[in-house]
Design an enzyme around this catalytic site. Structure first.
Site, PDB file in Angstrom:
ATOM      1  N   LYS A 124      -4.812   5.797   5.386  1.00  2.87           N
ATOM      2  CA  LYS A 124      -4.590   6.531   4.142  1.00  2.87           C
ATOM      3  C   LYS A 124      -4.620   8.027   4.465  1.00  2.87           C
ATOM      4  CE  LYS A 124      -4.432   6.445  -0.483  1.00  2.87           C
ATOM      5  NZ  LYS A 124      -3.373   5.858  -1.295  1.00  2.87           N
TER       6      LYS A 124
ATOM      7  N   ASP B 271     -12.071  -4.463   6.664  1.00  9.62           N
ATOM      8  CA  ASP B 271     -12.970  -5.403   5.998  1.00  9.62           C
ATOM      9  C   ASP B 271     -12.304  -5.956   4.733  1.00  9.62           C
ATOM     10  OD1 ASP B 271     -15.178  -6.832   5.237  1.00  9.62           O
ATOM     11  OD2 ASP B 271     -16.425  -5.102   4.783  1.00  9.62           O
TER      12      ASP B 271
END
Ligand code: NAI
Ligand code: MG
Length: 326
Positions: free
Chosen positions: A167, A223
């Site tokens: 990001k 995750d």
């Protein structure tokens, strides 16, 4: 050569699926020495320590570790255990199997998740009654170590390259560093990469998971996105993982202790057994690892299957069928 394997079943169904994985490993003519150790809620209640020092030491010295799951104490067990093997990458394959009800049966990809830093590096502070902060840590060294692993991983498998999910458009400094460090290493290795913003990735993988083979991501993204992929392939009972360090590694199913079914002998052993297949490959037994995977695959397709897969088999029955199929 003897391979010492630390076996840490932990709590709940960890006590049921870890022995299943060990019995699969025992069916090969390989010189394993299994050493069992305690960790988790039960040993914490008894001794005050969820991860006894001798368990940490064992994982830090054994050639490889098989871990089951820990209950409420999971964070106090698994984070130090990953540190004991100096694990810098978490390898999480997400693959749908024939015979298993999956939202996206065409899913077959692997996450290579950074395993030491990002927002999980533990730098949280309470600055006032109103304000808490978290420092996100990204280093060139950890990013490049992960990228080097990723390059070897795709080369070993005859793949052309990997996808980097990040990001960096918002977290320009930290994810910018991550993206650039990974790109630099891939370039040096002649490995192709493409990039995807991690939020857009979440949409892409739901709509068409076949676009991706190997996905390299920072810790938190890896995750969350790998758990999303678990949903696409039919749930937690099937997902193995490996925490790889420079000299040793720890293998564990992605699922937890499943308190709702623990003690009944009906847990699905597939994730733990597929983790054992990753252990075999890590130790250089590629053929044996592949054999285990095929055996799991054939039993998933034909049964007997455990309740989470719509069957009625016990953990032992499914394990025996997998061993018979080897
Ligand atoms: P969970 O993975 O234990 O269970 C979620 C659901 O999936 C339950 O309905 C369970 O029955 C089912 N499930 C999971 N594995 C299965 C299997 N092998 N066969 C059949 N069904 C299976 O996650 P949950 O409920 O969020 O956590 C329960 C406990 O596990 C908590 O105390 C948590 O802290 C711990 N945990 C530990 C982890 C670890 O040690 N690495 C990872 C995740 C949770
Ligand atoms: Mg998770």
């Amino acid at each position: 050569m003897t391979h010492q394997i630390a076996v840490i079943p932990g709590d709940g169904i960890g006590q049921e699926v870890t022995p299943a994985a060990v019995s699969v490993l025992e069916s090969f003519d390989i010189d394993f020495e299994f050493v069992e150790a305690d960790a988790g809620d039960a040993v914490e209640a008894e001794t005050g320590a969820a991860l006894p020092e001798e368990t940490y030491e064992l994982a830090a010295t054994a050639d490889a570790t098989l871990f089951g799951a820990a209950g409420e104490s999971a964070a106090d067990v698994i984070l130090p255990l990953r540190e004991a093997v100096d694990s810098f990458v978490n390898v999480r394959p997400a693959r749908a199997y024939p015979g298993v009800d999956a939202l996206r049966p065409e899913t077959d990809l692997v996450f290579l998740r950074e395993n030491t830093e990002g927002v999980y590096s533990g730098h949280e502070s309470r600055l006032s009654d109103d304000l808490s902060t978290l420092t996100r840590v990204v280093t060139d060294s950890a990013s490049k170590r992960l990228a080097t692993f990723a390059c070897d991983y795709v080369s070993d498998r005859g793949l052309e390259g990997f996808t980097v999910a990040h990001k960096a458009n918002v977290m320009r400094e930290t994810d910018g560093r991550f993206r650039d460090a990974v790109a630099e290493v891939a370039d040096e290795h002649g490995v192709e990469t493409d990039e995807v913003l991690m939020d857009a990735f979440a949409t892409h993988i739901c709509l068409d998971p076949t676009q991706f083979d190997v996905v390299v991501c920072p810790n938190l993204a890896g995750d969350v996105l790998s758990d999303l992929a678990a949903g696409l392939v039919g749930g937690l009972g099937l997902l193995p993982s490996a925490n790889i360090g420079p000299d040793r590694a720890l293998f564990e199913p992605v699922h937890g202790t499943a308190p709702d079914i623990a003690g009944e002998g009906i847990a699905n052993p597939a994730a733990a057994i597929l983790s054992a297949a990753m252990l075999l490959e890590y130790l250089g037994y590629d053929e044996e690892g592949k054999t285990v995977r095929s055996a799991v695959e054939s039993v998933l397709e034909t049964g007997p299957r455990t309740g989470d897969l719509g069957g009625e088999a016990s953990t032992d029955e499914m394990t025996t069928a997998i061993i018979d199929a080897l």
